[in-house]
Write a protein that holds these residues in place. Structure first.
Motif, mmCIF file in Angstrom:
data_model
loop_
_atom_site.group_PDB
_atom_site.id
_atom_site.type_symbol
_atom_site.label_atom_id
_atom_site.label_comp_id
_atom_site.label_asym_id
_atom_site.label_seq_id
_atom_site.Cartn_x
_atom_site.Cartn_y
_atom_site.Cartn_z
ATOM 1 N N SER A 135 3.011 4.287 13.212
ATOM 2 C CA SER A 135 1.692 3.676 13.424
ATOM 3 C C SER A 135 1.335 2.740 12.283
ATOM 4 O O SER A 135 0.780 1.646 12.501
ATOM 5 C CB SER A 135 0.618 4.760 13.547
ATOM 6 O OG SER A 135 0.840 5.547 14.687
ATOM 7 N N ILE A 136 1.657 3.155 11.079
ATOM 8 C CA ILE A 136 1.407 2.310 9.910
ATOM 9 C C ILE A 136 2.229 1.022 10.002
ATOM 10 O O ILE A 136 1.746 -0.078 9.732
ATOM 11 C CB ILE A 136 1.717 3.081 8.615
ATOM 12 C CG1 ILE A 136 0.706 4.232 8.454
ATOM 13 C CG2 ILE A 136 1.708 2.175 7.392
ATOM 14 C CD1 ILE A 136 1.061 5.213 7.378
ATOM 15 N N TYR A 137 3.483 1.175 10.413
ATOM 16 C CA TYR A 137 4.367 0.023 10.581
ATOM 17 C C TYR A 137 3.840 -0.903 11.678
ATOM 18 O O TYR A 137 3.748 -2.120 11.493
ATOM 19 C CB TYR A 137 5.774 0.518 10.916
ATOM 20 C CG TYR A 137 6.716 -0.552 11.376
ATOM 21 C CD1 TYR A 137 7.171 -1.537 10.503
ATOM 22 C CD2 TYR A 137 7.172 -0.573 12.699
ATOM 23 C CE1 TYR A 137 8.049 -2.524 10.933
ATOM 24 C CE2 TYR A 137 8.046 -1.548 13.134
ATOM 25 C CZ TYR A 137 8.485 -2.528 12.248
ATOM 26 O OH TYR A 137 9.347 -3.509 12.673
ATOM 27 N N GLU A 138 3.479 -0.328 12.834
ATOM 28 C CA GLU A 138 2.992 -1.136 13.961
ATOM 29 C C GLU A 138 1.691 -1.864 13.620
ATOM 30 O O GLU A 138 1.422 -2.937 14.151
ATOM 31 C CB GLU A 138 2.793 -0.256 15.200
ATOM 32 C CG GLU A 138 4.082 0.289 15.803
ATOM 33 C CD GLU A 138 4.938 -0.774 16.448
ATOM 34 O OE1 GLU A 138 4.396 -1.829 16.848
ATOM 35 O OE2 GLU A 138 6.165 -0.578 16.529
ATOM 36 N N ASP A 139 0.898 -1.278 12.724
ATOM 37 C CA ASP A 139 -0.349 -1.921 12.296
ATOM 38 C C ASP A 139 -0.104 -3.039 11.281
ATOM 39 O O ASP A 139 -1.058 -3.676 10.811
ATOM 40 C CB ASP A 139 -1.310 -0.889 11.686
ATOM 41 C CG ASP A 139 -1.899 0.030 12.747
ATOM 42 O OD1 ASP A 139 -1.824 -0.304 13.945
ATOM 43 O OD2 ASP A 139 -2.431 1.102 12.365
ATOM 44 N N GLY A 140 1.153 -3.267 10.918
ATOM 45 C CA GLY A 140 1.488 -4.345 9.994
ATOM 46 C C GLY A 140 1.380 -3.975 8.532
ATOM 47 O O GLY A 140 1.386 -4.858 7.667
ATOM 48 N N ASN A 141 1.299 -2.671 8.223
ATOM 49 C CA ASN A 141 1.150 -2.249 6.832
ATOM 50 C C ASN A 141 2.473 -1.847 6.178
ATOM 51 O O ASN A 141 2.468 -1.407 5.030
ATOM 52 C CB ASN A 141 0.154 -1.091 6.749
ATOM 53 C CG ASN A 141 -1.239 -1.539 7.152
ATOM 54 O OD1 ASN A 141 -1.705 -2.589 6.722
ATOM 55 N ND2 ASN A 141 -1.894 -0.764 8.001
ATOM 56 N N LEU A 142 3.562 -2.000 6.902
ATOM 57 C CA LEU A 142 4.904 -1.825 6.332
ATOM 58 C C LEU A 142 5.766 -2.972 6.837
ATOM 59 O O LEU A 142 5.721 -3.312 8.026
ATOM 60 C CB LEU A 142 5.536 -0.502 6.775
ATOM 61 C CG LEU A 142 5.114 0.784 6.086
ATOM 62 C CD1 LEU A 142 5.823 1.973 6.735
ATOM 63 C CD2 LEU A 142 5.435 0.749 4.598
ATOM 64 N N GLU A 146 10.866 -2.150 4.686
ATOM 65 C CA GLU A 146 10.236 -0.944 4.140
ATOM 66 C C GLU A 146 10.315 0.201 5.145
ATOM 67 O O GLU A 146 10.567 1.354 4.769
ATOM 68 C CB GLU A 146 8.773 -1.223 3.786
ATOM 69 C CG GLU A 146 8.603 -2.146 2.589
ATOM 70 C CD GLU A 146 7.150 -2.520 2.353
ATOM 71 O OE1 GLU A 146 6.750 -2.579 1.169
ATOM 72 O OE2 GLU A 146 6.412 -2.745 3.347
ATOM 73 N N TYR A 147 10.113 -0.121 6.408
ATOM 74 C CA TYR A 147 10.195 0.898 7.459
ATOM 75 C C TYR A 147 11.630 1.419 7.584
ATOM 76 O O TYR A 147 11.868 2.630 7.661
ATOM 77 C CB TYR A 147 9.708 0.298 8.777
ATOM 78 C CG TYR A 147 9.626 1.269 9.929
ATOM 79 C CD1 TYR A 147 9.030 2.520 9.789
ATOM 80 C CD2 TYR A 147 10.125 0.914 11.185
ATOM 81 C CE1 TYR A 147 8.939 3.389 10.862
ATOM 82 C CE2 TYR A 147 10.028 1.774 12.261
ATOM 83 C CZ TYR A 147 9.438 3.023 12.099
ATOM 84 O OH TYR A 147 9.355 3.882 13.168
ATOM 85 N N TYR A 164 2.194 8.506 3.204
ATOM 86 C CA TYR A 164 1.071 7.634 3.543
ATOM 87 C C TYR A 164 -0.093 8.403 4.165
ATOM 88 O O TYR A 164 -0.641 8.003 5.198
ATOM 89 C CB TYR A 164 1.519 6.512 4.480
ATOM 90 C CG TYR A 164 2.558 5.604 3.855
ATOM 91 C CD1 TYR A 164 2.172 4.539 3.049
ATOM 92 C CD2 TYR A 164 3.919 5.835 4.057
ATOM 93 C CE1 TYR A 164 3.122 3.717 2.459
ATOM 94 C CE2 TYR A 164 4.872 5.024 3.479
ATOM 95 C CZ TYR A 164 4.472 3.968 2.678
ATOM 96 O OH TYR A 164 5.411 3.164 2.093
#
Length: 201
Positions: A135-142, A146-147, A164
């Protein structure tokens, strides 16, 4: 030892399906054009069939070769066989929610072993952590790299900050701790590294 966990997985699968079909090693060998000792050595993990032999065995058993081949997640049918195995071992099953297919960890049967129940609980925990990070990745925060790096380090090389903000439910944590405490102290094949080292809050 004759325990399956010390046998090559492919050999154990050949034996499993041979017995399900009611064939002896000699009968399966005859059907494949192999001698009995060849089938025995495949099942014991002493020899490994090449692709042609593997296909011949699968055809004789009336099963798809991916049902006995080593898992190949790069092939869609190999990936499905991996998921079928995950259903048997951990209760991972498809479920339709709002018209979309999801994978969920369903409760195992009542007579499941402690090891099986622990595996299912750990899989559910791992999927929860992965869902959170995804979810963090999909939100553009990774970033992509990094993912990918996070996935390559899970679970043994993650620090608490690498989660996280993920928090596990107390019930799930208690279940895993309780099941882990029930394992024989010498059973290193299923006793994992200390969980707190991986997912400290």
């Amino acid at each position: 030892m004759s325990d399956v966990k010390y046998t090559h997985p492919l050999g154990a699968k050949i034996r499993k399906f041979r017995k399900l079909k009611g064939f002896t090693q000699k009968q399966l060998g005859d059907m494949c054009g192999f001698n009995e000792s060849t089938i025995r050595n495949y099942e014991l993990g002493n020899r490994y069939p090449d692709e042609e032999a593997l296909t011949t065995i699968a055809d004789a058993l009336g099963i798809d070769r991916f049902a006995i081949a080593d898992p190949d997640p790069s092939d869609v049918y190999g990936m499905l066989q991996i998921l079928f195995e995950a259903e048997s071992r951990y209760g991972l099953s498809p479920q339709t929610v709002d018209g979309e297919v999801h994978l969920v960890v369903k409760p195992l049967h009542d007579d499941a072993s402690v090891e099986e129940k622990l595996g299912a609980a750990q899989l559910k925990e791992g999927l929860g952590i992965w869902n959170h990070i995804n979810s963090i990745y999909e939100d553009g925060n990774l970033l992509d790299e990094e993912y990918d790096d996070w996935k390559s380090r899970y679970p043994d090389f993650l620090k608490p900050d690498d989660l996280y903000g993920y928090t596990e439910s107390p019930e799930a944590e208690n279940e895993i701790n309780e099941l882990t405490s029930q394992l024989p102290p010498h059973d290193e094949s299923v006793r994992k590294r200390p969980r707190k080292a991986k997912i400290s809050k």
